[in-house]
Design an enzyme around this catalytic site. Sequence first.
Site, PDB file in Angstrom:
ATOM      1  N   SER A 158       0.974  -1.004  -0.080  1.00 19.25           N
ATOM      2  CA  SER A 158      -0.014   0.234   0.617  1.00 19.25           C
ATOM      3  C   SER A 158       1.007   1.212  -0.050  1.00 19.25           C
ATOM      4  O   SER A 158       1.979   1.278  -0.794  1.00 19.25           O
ATOM      5  CB  SER A 158      -1.062  -0.199   1.494  1.00 19.25           C
ATOM      6  N   HIS A 185      -2.436  -1.386  -3.468  1.00 18.92           N
ATOM      7  CA  HIS A 185      -4.123  -0.729  -3.031  1.00 18.92           C
ATOM      8  C   HIS A 185      -3.341   1.065  -3.858  1.00 18.92           C
ATOM      9  O   HIS A 185      -2.505   1.535  -3.392  1.00 18.92           O
ATOM     10  CB  HIS A 185      -3.674   0.159  -1.568  1.00 18.92           C
ATOM     11  N   ASP A 278      -3.939  -4.424   5.947  1.00 24.62           N
ATOM     12  CA  ASP A 278      -4.061  -5.949   4.859  1.00 24.62           C
ATOM     13  C   ASP A 278      -3.155  -6.411   4.662  1.00 24.62           C
ATOM     14  O   ASP A 278      -1.829  -6.498   4.814  1.00 24.62           O
ATOM     15  CB  ASP A 278      -5.074  -4.927   3.631  1.00 24.62           C
TER      16      ASP A 278
END
Length: 335
Positions: A158, A185, A278
């Site tokens: 991310s 992401h 995540d």
Amino acid sequence: MSRPRAVRVVLADDSALVRVGLRRALSGAANLLVVGEAGTAAEALDKLERLRPDVLVLGLELAGGGALEVLERAPGLSVRVLALAAGPVRGPIAQALAASALEALEKPASWDGPSTHLLQERVRAAARDQALGGPRLAPMRARDREASGTRLLAVGASTGGPPEVARLLAALPRGAHPPVVVVQHTDAGGIAPLAEWLTQVSGRPVRAARHGEVPGAGDVRLAPAGRHLLVNGRGHLELHAAAAPSLHVPSADALFLSLATHLGPLGGGVVLSGMGDDGSRGLRALRDAGGATWVQAPETAAAPGMPKAALLAHAVDRALPMAQLVTAVREWMAA
């Protein structure tokens, strides 16, 4: 004990109201110091030269395409960039953003509590990033397409992830290697320029995954925005809308869990820089299923949240600096 040095920030946006909101959002935060503001690209570059801040918060709607000039020159000024966008980002600015900024945050209607907290955390993450302004990765030669077995490597990242993903891809074996699938992401407009940039710096084709395709040796696929990327029992890639509201779509957890279910010992998983948690649950499941798992050392990540969460979930025995992580992945691929 001495207090840590404040992160010095310059704000650049052609709207005075936006700059006022940004200043208010950052001024009350511990260890964040706004040292300058700019309403044009020329003013921004002047402030960067004179003030030498740690982070530039850059509105991408600067008049006359000024944001592109700032993005292209920022690495040479040793400043980290956090970009703000009023909508989807496309074209040359999106390509420059993929190469030089951590990510583009959407400008909120107002800087309320959650928006303010998110901005503060992203500024701190940008200040920790050590990749921006570093040497470009040398492209590698195109690899052959001989079959490399049925192993597959999944990567989750991310905030701060693109430079680390690029470093990993560029260091993969020169011969055919197991396919690589990546959850990074980003917003919907960022996947195409990110794929193009990763292709340029890694020397191998990278593109968005398609539903139903079977990735072959040497292939690298990115999860499209707004869809979970999974691997099924036949080795096909599947794209699915979220069945319920989810913070991350695509989700690294969903991808790793699909490897744990269908590949087991043939699956490999990597968690790189990113905020939040995540990937931690899925990576632990993959490890429990006999797969190989690696996590970037949190202290070397621009945003250590995801690596720390994976360690707390006992998804790996220990985290590794990127150089050691890359070596371990290469050895796994060659085994």
